[in-house]
Design an enzyme around this catalytic site. Structure first.
Site, PDB file in Angstrom:
ATOM      1  CG  ASN A 228      -0.456  -0.027   2.505  1.00  0.00           C
ATOM      2  OD1 ASN A 228       0.697  -0.399   2.692  1.00  0.00           O
ATOM      3  ND2 ASN A 228      -1.239   0.366   3.488  1.00  0.00           N
TER       4      ASN A 228
ATOM      5  N   GLY B 163       2.974  -4.891   7.614  1.00  0.00           N
ATOM      6  CA  GLY B 163       1.973  -5.686   6.907  1.00  0.00           C
ATOM      7  C   GLY B 163       0.881  -6.119   7.866  1.00  0.00           C
TER       8      GLY B 163
ATOM      9  CD  GLU C 114       5.517   0.338  12.994  1.00  0.00           C
ATOM     10  OE1 GLU C 114       4.320   0.527  13.258  1.00  0.00           O
ATOM     11  OE2 GLU C 114       6.442   0.773  13.698  1.00  0.00           O
ATOM     12  CG  LEU C 115       1.983  -5.964  13.128  1.00  0.00           C
ATOM     13  CD1 LEU C 115       1.772  -6.998  14.217  1.00  0.00           C
ATOM     14  CD2 LEU C 115       2.663  -6.574  11.910  1.00  0.00           C
TER      15      LEU C 115
ATOM     16  CB  CYS D  76      -1.982   0.731   8.536  1.00  0.00           C
ATOM     17  SG  CYS D  76      -0.720   1.989   8.327  1.00  0.00           S
TER      18      CYS D  76
HETATM   19  P1  NAP Z   1       0.724  -8.787   4.166  1.00  0.00           P
HETATM   20  O1  NAP Z   1      -0.060  -9.728   3.362  1.00  0.00           O
HETATM   21  O2  NAP Z   1       0.967  -9.129   5.595  1.00  0.00           O
HETATM   22  O3  NAP Z   1       2.107  -8.590   3.384  1.00  0.00           O
HETATM   23  C1  NAP Z   1       3.118  -7.750   3.858  1.00  0.00           C
HETATM   24  C2  NAP Z   1       4.466  -8.259   3.366  1.00  0.00           C
HETATM   25  O4  NAP Z   1       4.692  -9.568   3.878  1.00  0.00           O
HETATM   26  C3  NAP Z   1       4.554  -8.387   1.847  1.00  0.00           C
HETATM   27  O5  NAP Z   1       5.870  -8.140   1.423  1.00  0.00           O
HETATM   28  C4  NAP Z   1       4.212  -9.853   1.633  1.00  0.00           C
HETATM   29  O6  NAP Z   1       4.700 -10.335   0.397  1.00  0.00           O
HETATM   30  C5  NAP Z   1       4.942 -10.473   2.808  1.00  0.00           C
HETATM   31  N1  NAP Z   1       4.466 -11.809   3.183  1.00  0.00           N
HETATM   32  C6  NAP Z   1       3.291 -12.403   2.887  1.00  0.00           C
HETATM   33  N2  NAP Z   1       3.277 -13.670   3.375  1.00  0.00           N
HETATM   34  C7  NAP Z   1       4.468 -13.864   3.995  1.00  0.00           C
HETATM   35  C8  NAP Z   1       5.052 -14.980   4.681  1.00  0.00           C
HETATM   36  N3  NAP Z   1       4.410 -16.138   4.844  1.00  0.00           N
HETATM   37  N4  NAP Z   1       6.297 -14.830   5.177  1.00  0.00           N
HETATM   38  C9  NAP Z   1       6.971 -13.675   5.013  1.00  0.00           C
HETATM   39  N5  NAP Z   1       6.469 -12.588   4.369  1.00  0.00           N
HETATM   40  C10 NAP Z   1       5.218 -12.680   3.884  1.00  0.00           C
HETATM   41  O7  NAP Z   1       0.093  -7.331   4.182  1.00  0.00           O
HETATM   42  P2  NAP Z   1      -0.374  -6.486   2.939  1.00  0.00           P
HETATM   43  O8  NAP Z   1      -1.687  -7.009   2.501  1.00  0.00           O
HETATM   44  O9  NAP Z   1       0.714  -6.375   1.935  1.00  0.00           O
HETATM   45  O10 NAP Z   1      -0.538  -5.040   3.598  1.00  0.00           O
HETATM   46  C11 NAP Z   1      -1.687  -4.638   4.239  1.00  0.00           C
HETATM   47  C12 NAP Z   1      -1.516  -4.726   5.737  1.00  0.00           C
HETATM   48  O11 NAP Z   1      -0.391  -3.929   6.125  1.00  0.00           O
HETATM   49  C13 NAP Z   1      -2.690  -4.143   6.480  1.00  0.00           C
HETATM   50  O12 NAP Z   1      -3.000  -4.962   7.561  1.00  0.00           O
HETATM   51  C14 NAP Z   1      -2.178  -2.787   6.954  1.00  0.00           C
HETATM   52  O13 NAP Z   1      -2.831  -2.279   8.081  1.00  0.00           O
HETATM   53  C15 NAP Z   1      -0.749  -3.088   7.212  1.00  0.00           C
HETATM   54  N6  NAP Z   1       0.071  -1.865   7.189  1.00  0.00           N
HETATM   55  C16 NAP Z   1       0.583  -1.415   8.371  1.00  0.00           C
HETATM   56  C17 NAP Z   1       1.339  -0.252   8.387  1.00  0.00           C
HETATM   57  C18 NAP Z   1       1.933   0.255   9.663  1.00  0.00           C
HETATM   58  O14 NAP Z   1       2.865   1.055   9.600  1.00  0.00           O
HETATM   59  N7  NAP Z   1       1.457  -0.174  10.832  1.00  0.00           N
HETATM   60  C19 NAP Z   1       1.582   0.440   7.195  1.00  0.00           C
HETATM   61  C20 NAP Z   1       1.046  -0.052   6.010  1.00  0.00           C
HETATM   62  C21 NAP Z   1       0.297  -1.226   6.023  1.00  0.00           C
HETATM   63  P3  NAP Z   1       3.666 -10.569  -0.832  1.00  0.00           P
HETATM   64  O15 NAP Z   1       2.807  -9.351  -0.916  1.00  0.00           O
HETATM   65  O16 NAP Z   1       4.589 -10.737  -1.970  1.00  0.00           O
HETATM   66  O17 NAP Z   1       2.878 -11.799  -0.496  1.00  0.00           O
END
Ligand code: NAP
Length: 503
Positions: free
Chosen positions: A178, A254, A276-277, A310
């Site tokens: 994002n 993520g 950062e979740l 997020c």
């Molecule tokens: P995500 O599915 O958790 O993915 C985040 C990262 O982790 C991506 O690089 C993803 O790669 C990787 N990943 C996925 N499965 C993995 C595994 N089994 N082992 C290791 N890495 C893995 O999250 P997203 O859908 O990309 O992002 C949305 C989430 O991020 C939301 O919950 C949002 O609130 C959160 N977020 C938090 C912040 C903050 O600062 N607190 C900021 C922005 C977003 P792939 O995409 O290649 O699978």
């Protein structure tokens, strides 16, 4: 520091492929290979994955999908480079970071366009993200000069005590789709400023922004192996890092589910973790607030980044005397938002993928089935397969999914409250604790509520609170540690205490 540029033959193919369709001023920023040890590499198996434009599903390019062994080789490179990078003077590291910052801004338009094409966000938001991404590099270029040396007067006779901060070693960074540029620079510039070297995995949905930053890091003069970007299937790339004891710190942004998985995987080698979740921000509006201002801020808090943020407000809790007025005016303002492809710079772009759109439908259907009122929107938008109408639901009951789960899209849920105690209890009734928005004119209530809210960040009468100098992060299951500010370097440093006898 002069850095030898090395390319594979396939690298040239990637640049040629990219030049025409994207019309970039500098086509070399569009890279389809991983960047490891100062080389562009397709990996040992030359596998690729496809990246599509979420606005229309068109094919943007194929990107190298590295194996676990390739990923391990990135750690080898980072470990070797750690010896070089960590022994530079802080001023030398600062200079290279500063150069990276300048190059990011010099190439802002190209970086923004790459982001719009792979992520879908409106062009002005993408430009804003590049500024935000660059601001972390600028901030940590300065902090790099001030390694945190604390001085303590000795508590022992004839002894001198010193406390040093030293870089931990190799840091693994895992970033979401994002904010594909800012989440990477927020982590990488802090780690590099501390003297660590980096292996980074960007989301496979948005790898091109990270690879463009890698290209600019090479031009900035980082030594080979200091900053590596490894593209591929996340578990394949990341799991070897979680097992590798040379990787001393992991910084992840993520979802909470993947954050928990990495927490467990990091236990065996006792890694330092920055998580950062997810978030589930309440937007709390008291009747004494400035309603015009609150409605403007509510629109930003819900619909920025097309709701895929997020920090996005998930629940609007509104005091009963202004409830109907807020519902009417907020839904009218939402209905006026433009929806379209990012390059046309609308208010709302496409969502990232089909699951994201399906989640909006699920949350709307669930809320309506539980008695909510649909004020505007509610379904997919005619602009295309991944577009969703700006949607506002009123009278949403507390047990609706949208009141508990991250919606991550342009759907707003509103409910009324009667007392301050009640709304504080409802706002805190979640395992998320990233940000809360509070609107009231009463200074005592501002103080009481800011104390009572169990969130890492509280925004009072405004929405924008982020920036490089502030500690960004959440309480409870929204994460561990903070990013940005001086605190952003802590996880990348070890504290060493030395006690010297000088008698
Ligand atoms: P995500 O599915 O958790 O993915 C985040 C990262 O982790 C991506 O690089 C993803 O790669 C990787 N990943 C996925 N499965 C993995 C595994 N089994 N082992 C290791 N890495 C893995 O999250 P997203 O859908 O990309 O992002 C949305 C989430 O991020 C939301 O919950 C949002 O609130 C959160 N977020 C938090 C912040 C903050 O600062 N607190 C900021 C922005 C977003 P792939 O995409 O290649 O699978």
């Amino acid at each position: 520091m002069a850095n030898q540029r090395k390319t594979t033959p396939a690298d040239a193919v990637a640049s040629t492929f990219a030049a025409t369709p994207l019309a970039l001023a500098d086509p070399a920023l569009f890279r389809g290979f991983s960047y490891v040890d100062g080389r562009w590499t397709a990996g040992a198996n030359s596998r690729t994955f496809r990246v599509s434009n979420p606005a229309d599903g068109s094919h943007l390019g194929d990107v190298a999908s590295l194996s676990g062994d390739d990923s391990q080789m990135a750690v080898d490179a980072a470990q070797t480079a750690f010896g070089i990078w960590s022994s530079l003077l802080p001023q030398q590291r600062s200079k290279i970071l500063r150069r990276w910052f300048e190059l990011i801004l010099d190439n802002k338009e190209d970086l923004a366009r790459i982001m719009v094409l792979e992520q879908g966000k409106p062009l002005s938001e993408a430009r804003g993200e590049i500024d935000y991404a660059a601001s972390f590099v600028e901030f940590f270029a300065e902090e790099a000069k001030r390694p945190n040396i604390e001085s303590v007067t000795s508590h022992l006779p004839d002894a001198e005590v010193e406390i040093w901060r030293e870089p931990v070693g190799v840091a693994a960074l895992i970033t979401p789709w994002n904010f594909p540029s800012a989440m990477l620079t927020r982590k990488a510039s802090a780690a590099l400023a501390a003297g660590c070297t980096v292996v980074a995995h960007p989301s496979a949905q948005t790898p091109f922004s990270a690879l463009a930053l890698a290209e600019l890091s090479e031009r900035a003069g980082f030594p080979a192996g200091a900053f590596n970007v490894v593209t591929g299937v996340a578990p394949v790339v990341v799991e070897p890092w979680m097992k590798d004891k040379r990787v001393r710190a992991v910084s992840f942004t993520g979802s909470t589910d993947i954050g928990k998985l990495l927490y467990r995987q990091g236990a065996d080698t006792v890694k330092r973790l920055v998580l950062e979740l997810g978030g589930h921000a309440p937007f709390i509006l008291f009747a004494d607030a400035n309603l015009d201002q609150a409605i403007d801020e509510a629109i930003k808090a819900k619909f920025a980044t097309s709701g895929q943020d997020c920090l996005g407000a998930n629940r609007f809790l509104v005091e009963r005397p202004v409830y109907e007025a807020f519902c009417t005016r907020f839904s009218q303002a939402a209905a006026k938002l433009s929806v379209g492809i990012g390059m046309d710079d609308p208010d709302i772009g496409p969502l990232m993928n089909e699951q994201a759109v399906a989640k909006q439908e699920e949350h709307v259907a669930d809320a309506l089935a539980r008695g909510a009122r649909l004020l505007t929107g509610g379904k997919r938008h005619r602009a295309g397969r991944l577009f969703f109408e700006p949607t506002v639901l009123a009278d949403v009951p507390a047990d609706a999914l949208i009141m508990h789960e991250e919606t991550f899209g342009p759907v707003a849920a509103i409910a009324a409250f009667d007392t301050e105690d009640e709304v504080m209890q409802r706002a805190n009734d979640t395992e998320y604790g990233l940000v809360a928005y509070l609107h009231t004119q009463d200074p005592r209530r501002i103080y009481r509520a800011s104390r009572a809210l169990q969130f890492g960040m509280v925004a009072v009468n405004r929405t924008k609170v982020t920036g490089a100098p502030i500690p960004f992060g959440g309480m409870k299951q929204s994460g561990l540690e903070r990013e940005g500010s001086r605190l952003g370097m802590e996880a990348f440093t070890e504290v060493k205490y030395v006690c010297r006898d000088w008698a």
